[in-house]
Motif scaffolding. Structure first.
Motif, PDB file in Angstrom:
ATOM      1  N   VAL A 102       0.843  -1.189   0.000  1.00 50.57           N
ATOM      2  CA  VAL A 102       0.000   0.000   0.000  1.00 50.57           C
ATOM      3  C   VAL A 102       0.881   1.243   0.000  1.00 50.57           C
ATOM      4  O   VAL A 102       1.847   1.328   0.766  1.00 50.57           O
ATOM      5  N   THR A 103       0.595   2.175  -0.906  1.00 46.61           N
ATOM      6  CA  THR A 103       1.360   3.410  -0.971  1.00 46.61           C
ATOM      7  C   THR A 103       1.031   4.263   0.249  1.00 46.61           C
ATOM      8  O   THR A 103      -0.126   4.561   0.514  1.00 46.61           O
ATOM      9  N   ALA A 104       2.061   4.646   0.996  1.00 47.87           N
ATOM     10  CA  ALA A 104       1.850   5.390   2.224  1.00 47.87           C
ATOM     11  C   ALA A 104       1.393   6.812   1.914  1.00 47.87           C
ATOM     12  O   ALA A 104       1.861   7.440   0.966  1.00 47.87           O
ATOM     13  N   THR A 105       0.449   7.309   2.710  1.00 51.25           N
ATOM     14  CA  THR A 105      -0.005   8.688   2.590  1.00 51.25           C
ATOM     15  C   THR A 105       1.045   9.599   3.204  1.00 51.25           C
ATOM     16  O   THR A 105       1.541   9.318   4.291  1.00 51.25           O
ATOM     17  N   PRO A 106       1.415  10.704   2.529  1.00 44.87           N
ATOM     18  CA  PRO A 106       2.416  11.611   3.106  1.00 44.87           C
ATOM     19  C   PRO A 106       1.997  12.086   4.494  1.00 44.87           C
ATOM     20  O   PRO A 106       0.823  12.316   4.770  1.00 44.87           O
ATOM     21  N   ALA A 107       2.985  12.241   5.370  1.00 49.94           N
ATOM     22  CA  ALA A 107       2.736  12.689   6.739  1.00 49.94           C
ATOM     23  C   ALA A 107       3.813  13.682   7.144  1.00 49.94           C
ATOM     24  O   ALA A 107       4.917  13.689   6.595  1.00 49.94           O
ATOM     25  N   ILE A 108       3.483  14.533   8.107  1.00 55.14           N
ATOM     26  CA  ILE A 108       4.425  15.530   8.594  1.00 55.14           C
ATOM     27  C   ILE A 108       5.404  14.859   9.554  1.00 55.14           C
ATOM     28  O   ILE A 108       4.978  14.115  10.454  1.00 55.14           O
ATOM     29  N   PRO A 109       6.707  15.073   9.404  1.00 55.81           N
ATOM     30  CA  PRO A 109       7.671  14.493  10.356  1.00 55.81           C
ATOM     31  C   PRO A 109       7.405  14.975  11.775  1.00 55.81           C
ATOM     32  O   PRO A 109       6.930  16.092  12.003  1.00 55.81           O
ATOM     33  N   GLU A 110       7.731  14.117  12.743  1.00 55.98           N
ATOM     34  CA  GLU A 110       7.457  14.449  14.149  1.00 55.98           C
ATOM     35  C   GLU A 110       8.211  15.704  14.583  1.00 55.98           C
ATOM     36  O   GLU A 110       7.756  16.441  15.455  1.00 55.98           O
ATOM     37  N   GLY A 111       9.376  15.955  13.974  1.00 58.03           N
ATOM     38  CA  GLY A 111      10.142  17.120  14.359  1.00 58.03           C
ATOM     39  C   GLY A 111       9.433  18.426  14.090  1.00 58.03           C
ATOM     40  O   GLY A 111       9.742  19.450  14.706  1.00 58.03           O
ATOM     41  N   LEU A 112       8.454  18.442  13.146  1.00 57.38           N
ATOM     42  CA  LEU A 112       7.691  19.650  12.863  1.00 57.38           C
ATOM     43  C   LEU A 112       6.388  19.716  13.652  1.00 57.38           C
ATOM     44  O   LEU A 112       5.918  20.802  13.982  1.00 57.38           O
ATOM     45  N   THR A 113       5.794  18.577  13.946  1.00 64.15           N
ATOM     46  CA  THR A 113       4.508  18.587  14.644  1.00 64.15           C
ATOM     47  C   THR A 113       4.635  19.095  16.074  1.00 64.15           C
ATOM     48  O   THR A 113       3.639  19.522  16.663  1.00 64.15           O
ATOM     49  N   VAL A 114       5.834  19.070  16.658  1.00 65.22           N
ATOM     50  CA  VAL A 114       5.991  19.571  18.027  1.00 65.22           C
ATOM     51  C   VAL A 114       5.774  21.078  18.090  1.00 65.22           C
ATOM     52  O   VAL A 114       5.563  21.630  19.181  1.00 65.22           O
ATOM     53  N   LEU A 115       5.800  21.739  16.918  1.00 70.34           N
ATOM     54  CA  LEU A 115       5.580  23.185  16.891  1.00 70.34           C
ATOM     55  C   LEU A 115       4.099  23.542  16.887  1.00 70.34           C
ATOM     56  O   LEU A 115       3.742  24.704  17.060  1.00 70.34           O
ATOM     57  N   PHE A 116       3.224  22.575  16.670  1.00 74.63           N
ATOM     58  CA  PHE A 116       1.804  22.859  16.517  1.00 74.63           C
ATOM     59  C   PHE A 116       1.189  23.214  17.872  1.00 74.63           C
ATOM     60  O   PHE A 116       1.270  22.442  18.827  1.00 74.63           O
ATOM     61  N   ARG A 117       0.563  24.374  17.929  1.00 68.32           N
ATOM     62  CA  ARG A 117      -0.125  24.791  19.143  1.00 68.32           C
ATOM     63  C   ARG A 117      -1.519  25.350  18.836  1.00 68.32           C
ATOM     64  O   ARG A 117      -2.196  25.825  19.741  1.00 68.32           O
ATOM     65  N   GLU A 118      -1.946  25.314  17.574  1.00 70.74           N
ATOM     66  CA  GLU A 118      -3.210  25.932  17.189  1.00 70.74           C
ATOM     67  C   GLU A 118      -4.400  25.101  17.667  1.00 70.74           C
ATOM     68  O   GLU A 118      -4.317  23.879  17.824  1.00 70.74           O
ATOM     69  N   THR A 119      -5.506  25.806  17.899  1.00 72.46           N
ATOM     70  CA  THR A 119      -6.760  25.148  18.264  1.00 72.46           C
ATOM     71  C   THR A 119      -7.797  25.257  17.150  1.00 72.46           C
ATOM     72  O   THR A 119      -8.897  24.730  17.281  1.00 72.46           O
ATOM     73  N   VAL A 120      -7.456  25.946  16.041  1.00 74.80           N
ATOM     74  CA  VAL A 120      -8.388  26.096  14.920  1.00 74.80           C
ATOM     75  C   VAL A 120      -8.314  24.847  14.057  1.00 74.80           C
ATOM     76  O   VAL A 120      -7.247  24.458  13.592  1.00 74.80           O
ATOM     77  N   THR A 121      -9.465  24.208  13.838  1.00 70.21           N
ATOM     78  CA  THR A 121      -9.544  22.986  13.036  1.00 70.21           C
ATOM     79  C   THR A 121      -9.906  23.349  11.595  1.00 70.21           C
ATOM     80  O   THR A 121     -10.826  24.128  11.365  1.00 70.21           O
ATOM     81  N   PRO A 122      -9.186  22.800  10.589  1.00 68.16           N
ATOM     82  CA  PRO A 122      -9.527  23.100   9.198  1.00 68.16           C
ATOM     83  C   PRO A 122     -10.935  22.621   8.854  1.00 68.16           C
ATOM     84  O   PRO A 122     -11.391  21.576   9.319  1.00 68.16           O
ATOM     85  N   ARG A 123     -11.632  23.403   8.041  1.00 70.22           N
ATOM     86  CA  ARG A 123     -12.949  22.983   7.568  1.00 70.22           C
ATOM     87  C   ARG A 123     -12.812  21.796   6.602  1.00 70.22           C
ATOM     88  O   ARG A 123     -11.835  21.708   5.860  1.00 70.22           O
TER      89      ARG A 123
END
Length: 241
Positions: A102-123
């Motif tokens: 199965v072709t893997a779906t692209p994902a954000i590396p963990e090193g970048l996700t630690v920066l996420f602090r937003e509470t706004v969810t995309p529509r």
């Protein structure tokens, strides 16, 4: 048929409220396709209702059934002594069929996700268009002479796109890869408004090495769109004798 006509009419009405010309034309084309499909299905259903039974009778000719003849009274036969029942042979076990990868779906590396602090969810309807790669942008952030093949020397490249149904504050991320190595990345809260033209840019620290590149874009942690391009070596002019 009425469902397709209703959907096409709704799509045409909804297209008038889209502020962007390209998206509005796309909605209009989809609306007319649904309307034409509805008429086509209605015409096919009418033809089938009027001529379906006649066509079936021409294609499939009924075969007359044989009249059963009276059977003769059977003569009783000798009862045979049952023979030894042979033992059933073992049923071969089927070999294991390999499961396709199965072709893997692209994902954000963990090193970048630690920066996420937003509470706004995309529509759910938030969307990016395909990414067009270019050396330059116009004043509206649209790609000038987009292409998928570049040749050194290159200073900076842009990935231009259109967007719609976005909310300010939603985390968006763009990652530039050379094969599996990250050469550029940007991630920050969105501040470009609901719809319009946007871009991501890249100037690698060690320059544009020859190879195949890919740009992946995300909203929150959800992958939205990717685009690929290639960079070639510096063209060397042939020596003149």
């Amino acid at each position: 048929m009425p469902i397709f006509l209703w959907l096409g009419w709704r799509r045409l009405r909804g297209a008038q409220r889209v502020p962007f010309f390209g998206l509005r034309q796309q909605r209009i084309r989809e609306g007319w396709r649904l309307i034409l499909l509805g008429f086509a299905l209605g015409f096919f259903g009418l033809v089938t209702r009027l001529f379906g039974s006649q066509a079936a009778a021409v294609i499939i000719t009924p075969t007359p059934s044989n009249t059963p003849k009276p059977s003769e009274t059977p003569t009783p036969t000798l009862t045979l002594t049952p023979s030894i029942t042979p033992t059933a042979s073992a049923t071969p076990i089927p070999s294991v069929t390999p499961t396709p990868s199965v072709t893997a779906t692209p994902a954000i590396p963990e090193g970048l996700t630690v920066l996420f602090r937003e509470t706004v969810t995309p529509r759910p309807e938030a969307v990016f268009s395909s990414i067009e790669m270019s050396r330059r942008l116009d004043i509206l952030n649209r790609a000038i002479s987009p292409t998928e093949d570049f040749e050194n020397p290159i200073d900076i490249l842009y990935g231009a796109f259109t967007y719609n149904f976005l909310d300010d504050g939603v985390r968006w991320t763009a990652i530039w890869y050379l094969n599996s190595r990250i050469v550029c990345s940007e991630t920050k809260p969105w501040d470009g408004g609901t719809g319009g033209y946007g871009y991501t840019e890249c100037r690698p620290e060690d320059g544009w090495l020859p190879g195949d590149y890919e740009v992946q874009m995300f909203l929150g942690t959800n992958w939205i769109v990717s685009s690929r391009f290639s960079v070639a070596e510096i063209a060397t002019p042939s020596a003149t004798p």
